[in-house]
Motif scaffolding. Structure first.
Motif, PDB file in Angstrom:
ATOM      1  N   LEU A  57       0.950  -1.505  -0.342  1.00  0.00           N
ATOM      2  CA  LEU A  57      -0.213  -0.270  -0.227  1.00  0.00           C
ATOM      3  C   LEU A  57       0.799   0.899   0.147  1.00  0.00           C
ATOM      4  N   ARG A  58       2.102   1.556   0.669  1.00  0.00           N
ATOM      5  CA  ARG A  58       2.694   2.466   0.571  1.00  0.00           C
ATOM      6  C   ARG A  58       3.491   2.511  -0.875  1.00  0.00           C
ATOM      7  N   ALA A  59       3.673   1.436  -1.215  1.00  0.00           N
ATOM      8  CA  ALA A  59       4.356   1.766  -2.313  1.00  0.00           C
ATOM      9  C   ALA A  59       3.620   1.971  -3.736  1.00  0.00           C
ATOM     10  N   VAL A  60       2.386   2.008  -3.447  1.00  0.00           N
ATOM     11  CA  VAL A  60       0.793   2.514  -4.304  1.00  0.00           C
ATOM     12  C   VAL A  60       1.179   3.583  -4.406  1.00  0.00           C
ATOM     13  N   MET A  61       1.284   4.032  -2.833  1.00  0.00           N
ATOM     14  CA  MET A  61       1.130   5.423  -2.956  1.00  0.00           C
ATOM     15  C   MET A  61       2.008   6.277  -3.025  1.00  0.00           C
ATOM     16  N   GLU A  62       3.296   5.306  -2.478  1.00  0.00           N
ATOM     17  CA  GLU A  62       4.536   6.495  -3.027  1.00  0.00           C
ATOM     18  C   GLU A  62       4.184   6.651  -4.795  1.00  0.00           C
TER      19      GLU A  62
END
Length: 179
Positions: A57-62
């Motif tokens: 999820l963090r990677a997607v947001m990044e």
């Protein structure tokens, strides 16, 4: 009092058994459905809250943030490119105007060269005419001296003595005009 499924099961035996079994079957089926749906839901919830899922999820947001920044940079670059294109168009227009001005200057320079060539030709003609005037002036002086000598010392052998004064007048007139 309110009736419950237990109460229904206790009422008549024959009908009650069937009813009881039916309600018990429905209850087991509902419980089975809850367990069948609940277990995957619990597993999904555990996996959804896992570290790997949070990292994803963090990677997607990044990625979204980076994509947004890249889109902004692209927009700025496109705007800069449009500005440069406008400047290039202005420069091209200026170059074309300067080329036209240069062509006009070349034409004007060519006219001046032609005028100078004409002036040079006229100057040569003037020098030639001046040399001719100078030659005629000397000839005039020689003739003037001869005429003066003949007045004081007339000779009968000179047949051109009658034409000499007329020639002298013509030469004097020419020298006066050229001065």
């Amino acid at each position: 009092m309110a009736s419950t499924s237990y109460d229904y099961c206790r009422v008549p035996m024959e009908d009650g058994d069937k009813r009881c079994k039916l309600l018990l079957g429905i209850g087991i089926l509902v419980l089975l459905i809850i367990v069948i749906l609940g277990v995957p839901l619990i597993i999904f919830t555990i996996k959804a809250n896992s570290e790997a899922c949070r990292d994803g999820l963090r990677a997607v947001m990044e990625c979204r943030n980076v994509t947004h920044l890249l889109q902004q940079e692209l927009t700025e670059a496109q705007k800069g490119f449009q500005d440069v294109e406008a400047q290039a168009a202005t420069c091209n227009h200026t170059v074309m105007a300067l080329m036209a001005s240069l062509d006009a200057e070349k034409a004007q320079g060519q006219k001046k060269v032609e005028e100078l060539e004409e002036i040079t030709t006229l100057n040569h003609k003037l020098q030639d005419a001046s040399a001719e005037v100078e030659r005629l002036r000397r000839e005039n002086q020689v003739l003037s001296v001869r005429i003066a000598d003949k007045k004081y010392y007339p000779s009968s052998q000179d047949s051109s003595s009658a034409a000499a004064p007329q020639l002298l007048i013509v030469l004097l007139g020419l020298s006066a005009l050229l001065q």
